[in-house]
Scaffold this motif. Structure first.
Motif, PDB file in Angstrom:
ATOM      1  N   GLY B 109       0.836  -1.274   0.075  1.00 53.48           N
ATOM      2  CA  GLY B 109      -0.008   0.066  -0.062  1.00 53.48           C
ATOM      3  C   GLY B 109       0.932   1.381   0.058  1.00 53.48           C
ATOM      4  N   GLU B 110       1.971   1.205   0.758  1.00 56.76           N
ATOM      5  CA  GLU B 110       2.947   2.207   0.714  1.00 56.76           C
ATOM      6  C   GLU B 110       3.307   2.611  -0.777  1.00 56.76           C
ATOM      7  OE1 GLU B 110       3.576   4.008   3.316  1.00 56.76           O
ATOM      8  OE2 GLU B 110       3.862   2.618   5.088  1.00 56.76           O
ATOM      9  N   TYR B 111       3.555   1.431  -1.489  1.00 53.94           N
ATOM     10  CA  TYR B 111       4.075   1.575  -3.176  1.00 53.94           C
ATOM     11  C   TYR B 111       3.169   2.009  -3.728  1.00 53.94           C
ATOM     12  CZ  TYR B 111       6.138   0.337  -7.287  1.00 53.94           C
ATOM     13  OH  TYR B 111       6.799   0.474  -8.642  1.00 53.94           O
ATOM     14  N   ASP B 139       8.214  10.171  -0.118  1.00 56.07           N
ATOM     15  CA  ASP B 139       8.406   9.503   1.185  1.00 56.07           C
ATOM     16  C   ASP B 139       7.788   8.000   1.105  1.00 56.07           C
ATOM     17  OD1 ASP B 139       8.864  11.946   2.421  1.00 56.07           O
ATOM     18  OD2 ASP B 139       6.846  12.545   2.649  1.00 56.07           O
ATOM     19  N   GLU B 140       6.819   8.019   0.420  1.00 57.47           N
ATOM     20  CA  GLU B 140       6.004   6.620   0.472  1.00 57.47           C
ATOM     21  C   GLU B 140       6.669   5.552  -0.187  1.00 57.47           C
ATOM     22  OE1 GLU B 140       3.490   6.482   2.287  1.00 57.47           O
ATOM     23  OE2 GLU B 140       2.350   8.462   2.084  1.00 57.47           O
ATOM     24  N   ILE B 141       7.604   5.947  -1.367  1.00 58.88           N
ATOM     25  CA  ILE B 141       8.642   4.720  -1.780  1.00 58.88           C
ATOM     26  C   ILE B 141       9.542   4.593  -0.589  1.00 58.88           C
ATOM     27  CG2 ILE B 141      10.316   6.123  -3.168  1.00 58.88           C
ATOM     28  CD1 ILE B 141       9.385   3.820  -5.431  1.00 58.88           C
ATOM     29  N   ARG B 142      10.046   5.398   0.200  1.00 61.63           N
ATOM     30  CA  ARG B 142      10.764   5.158   1.062  1.00 61.63           C
ATOM     31  C   ARG B 142      10.647   4.305   2.051  1.00 61.63           C
ATOM     32  NH1 ARG B 142      13.005   7.020   5.999  1.00 61.63           N
ATOM     33  NH2 ARG B 142      11.402   8.564   6.719  1.00 61.63           N
ATOM     34  N   HIS B 143       9.192   4.498   2.479  1.00 59.92           N
ATOM     35  CA  HIS B 143       8.291   3.645   3.411  1.00 59.92           C
ATOM     36  C   HIS B 143       8.275   2.340   2.942  1.00 59.92           C
ATOM     37  CE1 HIS B 143       6.023   7.294   4.918  1.00 59.92           C
ATOM     38  NE2 HIS B 143       7.037   7.436   4.974  1.00 59.92           N
ATOM     39  N   ALA B 144       8.009   2.036   1.486  1.00 55.63           N
ATOM     40  CA  ALA B 144       8.002   0.716   1.283  1.00 55.63           C
ATOM     41  C   ALA B 144       9.049  -0.006   1.201  1.00 55.63           C
ATOM     42  CB  ALA B 144       7.409   0.823  -0.191  1.00 55.63           C
ATOM     43  N   ASP B 234       7.353  11.217   8.691  1.00 62.06           N
ATOM     44  CA  ASP B 234       6.703  11.865   7.654  1.00 62.06           C
ATOM     45  C   ASP B 234       5.288  12.092   7.578  1.00 62.06           C
ATOM     46  OD1 ASP B 234       9.475  11.558   6.424  1.00 62.06           O
ATOM     47  OD2 ASP B 234       8.734   9.777   5.183  1.00 62.06           O
ATOM     48  N   GLU B 235       4.623  11.292   8.699  1.00 66.03           N
ATOM     49  CA  GLU B 235       3.298  11.365   8.648  1.00 66.03           C
ATOM     50  C   GLU B 235       2.459  12.759   8.977  1.00 66.03           C
ATOM     51  OE1 GLU B 235       1.497   8.933   6.865  1.00 66.03           O
ATOM     52  OE2 GLU B 235       3.154   7.734   7.646  1.00 66.03           O
ATOM     53  N   ALA B 236       3.305  13.541   9.949  1.00 63.76           N
ATOM     54  CA  ALA B 236       2.655  14.520  10.292  1.00 63.76           C
ATOM     55  C   ALA B 236       2.616  15.460   9.072  1.00 63.76           C
ATOM     56  CB  ALA B 236       3.586  15.168  11.469  1.00 63.76           C
TER      57      ALA B 236
HETATM   58 FE   LIG Z   1       3.535   5.793   4.312  1.00 64.32          FE
END
Ligand SMILES: [Fe+2]
Ligand SMILES: [Fe+2]
Lengths: 89, 507
Positions: B109-111, B139-144, B234-236
């Protein structure tokens, strides 16, 4: 009045930040949970750069907080000198 | 006297303006409508894109600086975890069920979020919006990546981690978050922002990540705490983007209100359905528990969500339509879903188990009005069957909701003894739903949801109903990845290695 809140990782670098928040927001309530600290305040919370700098003894850029932030709640307003969270109710 | 004039240092607001101003040039070869072809069809009216400001005003140089620091912290701890047999510090390998589910269902889902935000960074007309969306895509690709990397350490020792990318596309419970993201990504840019930026990030991520990370810390999982905090930092910013987006739409034109309200209703309900997986994780999968699902919902759902919707009331926004139904189901949903996961454990790439007596005591203390009355008797019955050598296993296939894709295991609002089931006939076909909320979502856009890829029909259309072939196809090793925790390789190995780590035992 709804609470705003901010949650930070529990680590050495956030200790003075939390201390500063408590000094500047007398109504803040600190909750320590595993690996994190959540601070609630009714309606409004202000984080002052100057207070943190006084505690860490060096220049502090408020954006450094991004490294340790976990979550927050409220409308955000950030300037060079302060970060404010508010609910309009 | 010193006459030298020191150059005034630019403030945050000026720096941000300078960073972004040239990105918003007037196009001359093509009209704005041609450059941004998707911003109008959803019916949202925007009069002035410049009114959208990023309250954090993070400039690109600051972004890289802080993100690099987060990565260094992350890898320092992940290396230490791998070098010091960090996996043996877990309370119990049962805990890894939650992490398997996370890798199979959430990291992809992050991806998907990264792909979505990359697209929105291109499709939105305003510069502030474009920059914020592009940062979030990074950010999101970093999370994945960091999640897959951190969890790969567990893949060296335990089962159920090796095929997450196939599971993501093919297995039944992972299709729940998959369909959530597919639904959002195939919507227009504004709906995507409400779905992911607002509902998911602002209203729901607290319920997903905060208990997950605290739970990981409590259960000795340093790897997950580390990727969790790294992502969560990153979420804030993401939450703020979501909140600013919704305020922006509502301030731009009064005609936007009913469109936005409908999206809030829809995406709150879809989000609550995903959270049933989190509820089961918190109440059943963590060997040591930080707080119950209900307690988490009281803090982050009722209190924080309440504050948010009170604040938005000034624009005419009402709390999501399904709010009361969702609140009424809080003390039931985790029990109902975990019972489902237990009985279908032949088809999960993680283990199931019967809660211990201690666990049941904890559950009845946390759910005094529901657990002993509705759920303990079922577990006691299941325990008896297990002791008699006839364990309660369901080898039938679950009936899935056409919208949220969860099995229809939930009960009627107000009657926890009656299964909830809805159906709609559309163009001669019957569609099934778990709830009124999911049925209404379908009925508003039937042509969209009748295209949904559902794992159970796919088993027949693609594999002629052959369960063995299905297991190969989803990467699930029968008797290894699935079934009961008690007696599993994971349990045997963990106990053996833990023994070797704390004594001089040789095997
Ligand atoms: Fe994320
Ligand atoms: Fe559903």
């Amino acid at each position: 009045m709804s609470n705003v809140f901010i949650a930070l990782q529990a680590n050495e670098e956030t200790r003075p930040i939390i201390e500063a928040i408590v000094m500047d927001n007398p109504q803040a309530v600190v909750k320590r949970e595993p690996a994190m600290v959540k601070i609630d305040a009714p309606g409004r919370m202000v984080i002052h750069k100057e207070t943190i700098e006084g505690l860490v003894g060096r220049a502090f850029d408020l954006q450094e907080m991004h490294i340790h932030l976990i979550t927050l709640s409220g409308n955000v307003d950030e300037t060079d000198n302060s970060l404010t969270l508010t609910w309009n109710n | 006297m010193d006459t030298q004039v020191t150059k005034k240092k630019l403030g945050l607001k000026e720096r941000y303006k300078l960073l972004t101003r040239d990105l918003g040039w007037e196009t001359t070869f093509h009209t704005k409508d041609e450059v941004y072809p998707y911003v109008k069809y959803e019916g949202i009216k925007i009069n002035d894109w410049d009114k959208w400001e990023d309250p954090f005003r993070l400039t690109m140089d600051a972004y890289w600086k802080y993100q690099a620091e987060k990565e260094r912290k992350f890898y320092a701890i992940i290396d230490a975890h791998a070098q010091n047999n960090g996996h043996l510090n877990l309370t119990d390998a049962r805990y890894l069920t939650a992490i398997k589910m996370f890798l199979q269902a959430i990291s992809p889902g992050e991806y998907a979020a990264s792909k979505g935000f990359a697209r929105m960074g291109r499709e939105f007309g305003g510069v502030g919006t474009q920059v914020a969306c592009q940062m979030q895509a990074l950010d999101e690709i970093r999370h994945a990546q960091t999640q897959i990397h951190a969890i790969s350490n567990y893949n060296k020792y335990y089962n159920g981690f090796h095929a997450f990318s196939d599971s993501r596309d093919r297995i039944w419970y992972t299709s729940v978050p998959r369909s959530f993201f597919d639904d959002a990504m195939s919507a227009g840019p504004f709906e995507f922002m409400i779905a992911i930026g607002f509902s998911f990030e602002y209203v729901l991520t607290n319920l997903l990540f905060v208990p997950f990370m605290s739970g990981a810390a409590f259960n000795g999982d340093m790897a997950t705490v580390t990727f969790g905090f790294s992502a969560q930092s990153d979420e804030a910013r993401h939450m703020t983007l979501g909140l600013e987006c919704i305020k922006f739409m509502l301030e731009q034109d009064p005609g936007n209100l009913p469109i936005v309200q409908r999206w809030i209703d829809k995406w709150f309900w879809r989000g609550m359905r995903i959270l049933s997986l989190v509820g089961a994780m918190m109440d059943y999968m963590l060997p040591k528990r930080v707080m119950s699902w209900k307690e988490a919902f009281d803090i982050y759902g009722v209190e924080n969500g309440g504050a948010l919707f009170n604040d938005l009331a000034r624009y005419g926004i009402k709390p999501p339509k399904g709010w009361d139904v969702a609140a009424g189901a809080i003390e039931h949903m985790s029990h109902q879903l975990f019972l489902g996961l237990y009985q279908w454990s032949f088809g999960t790439a993680f283990h199931g188990w019967i809660p211990s007596d201690d666990d049941m005591e904890w559950l009845s203390a946390k759910y005094p009005t529901t657990f002993d009355k509705y759920y303990r008797p079922r577990w006691e019955h299941i325990k008896k069957l297990e002791a008699e050598g006839t364990p309660f296993k369901n080898y039938g296939l679950a009936k899935l909701c056409q919208t949220c894709q969860l099995p229809t295991v939930f009960t009627e609002p107000g009657d926890p003894t009656m299964m909830c089931h809805r159906e709609t006939e559309y163009k001669g076909e019957k569609y099934h739903f778990c709830s009124d909320g999911c049925q209404e979502i379908f009925e508003h856009e039937p042509e969209k949801y009748l295209q949904a890829w559902l794992p159970m029909p796919a088993l027949f259309s693609e594999l002629n109903g052959d369960i063995g072939a299905w297991m190969d196809w989803v990467g699930l090793k029968n008797g290894v990845d699935n079934g009961d925790y008690v007696g599993s390789q994971d349990q045997i190995n963990f106990d053996k290695w833990r023994g070797m780590a704390t004594s001089n035992k040789q095997s």
